[in-house]
Structures are given as C-alpha cells and as structure tokens.
Design an enzyme around this catalytic site. Structure first.
Site, PDB file in Angstrom:
ATOM      1  CE  LYS A  69      43.256  10.045  40.544  1.00  0.00           C
ATOM      2  NZ  LYS A  69      44.643   9.912  39.713  1.00  0.00           N
TER       3      LYS A  69
ATOM      4  CE  LYS B  44      51.179  14.198  37.438  1.00  0.00           C
ATOM      5  NZ  LYS B  44      50.169  13.111  37.394  1.00  0.00           N
TER       6      LYS B  44
ATOM      7  CE  LYS C  72      45.256  17.322  35.481  1.00  0.00           C
ATOM      8  NZ  LYS C  72      45.153  15.930  35.374  1.00  0.00           N
TER       9      LYS C  72
HETATM   10  P1  AMP Z   1      44.281  10.462  36.422  1.00  0.00           P
HETATM   11  O1  AMP Z   1      43.948  11.252  37.243  1.00  0.00           O
HETATM   12  O2  AMP Z   1      45.605  10.801  35.492  1.00  0.00           O
HETATM   13  O3  AMP Z   1      44.505   9.050  36.834  1.00  0.00           O
HETATM   14  O4  AMP Z   1      43.157  10.379  35.197  1.00  0.00           O
HETATM   15  C1  AMP Z   1      42.270   9.333  35.157  1.00  0.00           C
HETATM   16  C2  AMP Z   1      41.191  10.131  34.158  1.00  0.00           C
HETATM   17  O5  AMP Z   1      40.544  11.014  34.493  1.00  0.00           O
HETATM   18  C3  AMP Z   1      41.772  10.527  32.902  1.00  0.00           C
HETATM   19  O6  AMP Z   1      40.909   9.918  31.784  1.00  0.00           O
HETATM   20  C4  AMP Z   1      41.957  11.811  32.907  1.00  0.00           C
HETATM   21  O7  AMP Z   1      41.875  12.509  31.658  1.00  0.00           O
HETATM   22  C5  AMP Z   1      40.582  11.998  33.811  1.00  0.00           C
HETATM   23  N1  AMP Z   1      40.793  13.338  34.355  1.00  0.00           N
HETATM   24  C6  AMP Z   1      41.560  13.823  35.394  1.00  0.00           C
HETATM   25  N2  AMP Z   1      41.393  14.975  35.750  1.00  0.00           N
HETATM   26  C7  AMP Z   1      40.232  15.366  35.040  1.00  0.00           C
HETATM   27  C8  AMP Z   1      39.518  16.683  35.118  1.00  0.00           C
HETATM   28  N3  AMP Z   1      39.982  17.627  35.913  1.00  0.00           N
HETATM   29  N4  AMP Z   1      38.592  16.904  34.122  1.00  0.00           N
HETATM   30  C9  AMP Z   1      38.300  15.864  33.216  1.00  0.00           C
HETATM   31  N5  AMP Z   1      38.874  14.813  33.386  1.00  0.00           N
HETATM   32  C10 AMP Z   1      39.805  14.511  34.196  1.00  0.00           C
END
Ligand code: AMP
Length: 341
Positions: free
Chosen positions: A210, A117, A207
């Site tokens: 978002k 990041k 991956k």
């Molecule tokens: P965040 O986007 O960092 O808020 O992540 C929130 C949750 O979503 C965490 O448990 C991440 O590990 C999960 N997560 C985010 N992106 C992915 C992805 N592409 N595949 C699986 N889990 C994801």
C-alpha cells in the site's frame, strides 16, 4: 476461550492485498470460531507513523479503517467480536517498553522489513521503525492471542514475538504469556497451504504494497472500480503463453488466479483447474477485472452506508473490553518484573 487477533495499519489506503491477507482471513475465522473465541480486530494507529505520513489525515484514516472492518463482514454486535484502536489502550505502549528491555538489539536488527523500509526511507530511519515489531509483540501478548491471521510478510515478526514471550516465560514463569502458534500452524488454521502474498501488478516478483507510489502496482480499496479493472487488464504476465499456477515462473498469472479464487470464495485448486491449459491471458484478465470491479463497487457501497455514530458505538464497546483485558495482563507483567507488588 482462545483469542484470534489481527490489525491493519491506517497510514495509507489499504489494498486488496491487505483485504485478502488480513481482513478476509479474519472474517472467515470469525464466522468459523466466534461462538467460542474472542475475535480481536484493532487498528494499529501507533504503528502508522513509523515512516513519515500526513498527520492531518490520520484520524480520518483510522475511522475509515474501522468502517472497512465492518464492511468486510465483522459483526460488531457479536459479543465476542472486539474492534478497537491501539492508541486508546495505553497498555500497548507500556508493555512494549517492558518487552524492549528483553529484546536484543541483534535480533531486532535482523528483521527484513526494517532493512527494506530503511532503504526506502533512508533519510528518516526512526527508532520507531526499528521498534515496531516489539510494539507488535505487545499487541499480541496482551491478549494471549494464539492465532494471528497475517500475510506472509509478517511471519518473521510473529517469530520474534514467540521468542520474546518464551524468554519472559522462562524467566518469570511459564504462564505469563500464551505463546502464539508457529507459522505452519497459523497457515493451517487459516485453511491455506502457505502464507498469502498478493503480488505487485507491475513487478509480480514483489508483494502488492500500500505504500507503493506507483498506482499501477496496486489496487486500493478506494480505487474507482472501472479504473481498477483497467489496472488488472494491464498487469504484467509472462511470455509462456499458457495459463498455469506457477509462482516461480509465472507469478503474474498465478497472482491473477489467486485474486480470482479468493474474491469469489472459490477453492484455488478449482479455479486453477478451470483455466488449466488455456492460452488466452486476455480472457483470464477480463474475468479477474470483472471480479475486482464488482467486488470494489459492492465493498464501497457498504462502507458508504456505515455512519460515524456506528463507528463510535463499536469503538466504545471494543475499547472497554480491550482496556479491561490488557490492563489485567499488564498488571501481571508489572508484578513479574517487580514494578508492583
Ligand atoms: P500492513 O500493510 O503492514 O499494515 O499489513 C497489514 C496486514 O495485511 C498484514 O497482515 C499483512 O501481512 C497483510 N498484507 C499486506 N500486504 C499484503 C499482500 N500483498 N498480500 C497478502 N497480505 C498482505
């Protein structure tokens, strides 16, 4: 009673990666364990601006995040299911500071997500971005959570949480914190073979994220269902010409098979067996596009039917519980480090 805990940040619109990696894993675990476990699902809103965001949108995004939890299937009327906002439980920030003072700069510097990041946001690398895994450790340790359904990208932070908790337990007494289960045990608890990583639709070696600025790489939960289906139809695959589950050589195809299995609640091996040896990538894409379109239409209808009043009620109950449990743990830690008697 054991505690299962997870959260999804509210800075950008969540994707189906978040849905499958965090929301759905949590709903499955809630269905299985809520009779005898606390199910804590919170919005880590203090984590939302570790990188720059539009602050005028944050509050509404947090409320929408709560609606997503309910629409995903968490039954807020269940007395063991707790939905709350991190910023409304001040003990998170207070414990984070204490944990900061027991975390070495070197170990925090090794976090891959921080490195990635800070490359993406080279002009705004904040101390908040650096510290975020330690706040995450506080989020987990305040509630003695043992199982944390997370995507694969978060396991390094979980390992850091385990190291910090072990360090404090060794110094102040073994019963200060419950040590979260290690990665292998977490994955087994989620009934998975390995950590889940839904892939970027344009570059499946990465991956689905978002925060990606290219809309074609991701399916957001608010995407128009038909437009989302089109994104699946144009997802990058490969030139092997045969459908196989092989994340190394055919990550695009393997990603589509994974999305299909998880969204239809089918065993991944059964879905792989259905398609094994077939050669039409178009047929597979059409099936997955149809699944995604129906999933989004159904999910968005559920979200639209949840009122702000319902969210307020859910939060009032969840935040009363969270403050009670978190303050009791914080007091124990404050006593251990010598701040109170
Ligand atoms: P965040 O986007 O960092 O808020 O992540 C929130 C949750 O979503 C965490 O448990 C991440 O590990 C999960 N997560 C985010 N992106 C992915 C992805 N592409 N595949 C699986 N889990 C994801």
């Amino acid at each position: 009673m054991q505690t299962i805990l997870t959260g999804v940040r509210a800075n950008e619109e969540p994707t189906i990666g978040n849905f499958l990696g965090a929301y759905k894993s949590m709903v499955n675990l809630a269905n299985e364990h809520s009779a005898n476990s606390n199910i804590n699902m919170f919005v880590p809103d203090l984590h939302s601006f570790t990188t720059p965001i539009d602050h005028s949108k944050l509050y509404a995004q947090v409320i929408k995040g709560i609606k997503y939890y309910i629409a995903a299937g968490l039954d807020a009327n269940n007395p063991n299911i707790h939905i709350y906002r991190q910023s409304h439980v001040p003990a998170h920030s207070e414990l984070a500071w204490i944990l900061d003072c027991f975390t070495y700069f070197g170990e925090a510097s090794r976090m891959t997500q921080f490195k990635e990041k800070s490359e993406e946001h080279a002009d705004a690398i904040t101390v908040g971005l650096f510290n975020y895994p330690i706040l995450m450790a506080a989020d987990i340790l305040l509630y003695d959570a043992k199982y944390i359904p997370l995507g694969e990208d978060q396991f390094q932070h979980l390992e850091l949480t385990r190291d910090i908790a072990t360090r404090l337990n060794n110094k102040f007494g073994e019963d200060l914190f419950t040590i979260p289960a290690p990665e292998k045990e977490q994955v087994k608890f989620m009934h998975l073979e390995h950590g889940l990583r839904i892939r970027n639709l344009v570059d499946p070696s990465k991956k689905m994220s978002k925060s990606s600025e290219n809309e074609k790489t991701k399916i957001s939960l608010s995407d128009d269902p038909k437009a989302a289906a089109k994104k699946i139809m144009s997802a990058t695959t490969d030139s092997e010409g045969v459908i196989r589950f092989d994340m190394i050589n055919q990550p695009g195809i393997s990603n589509l098979l994974t999305i299909e299995a998880l969204l239809t609640d089918r065993n991944i091996q059964d879905v792989i067996a259905d398609w094994a040896g077939q050669t039409s990538y178009g047929d597979l894409k059409r099936k997955v596009a149809d699944t995604v379109e129906h999933f989004l239409a159904d999910f968005q209808e559920k979200v639209a039917n949840i009122t702000d009043e319902q969210v307020e009620q859910v939060l009032a109950k969840g935040e009363e519980y969270a403050n009670r449990v978190a303050n009791a743990k914080l007091a124990k830690v404050q006593k251990a480090v010598g701040l109170i008697k």
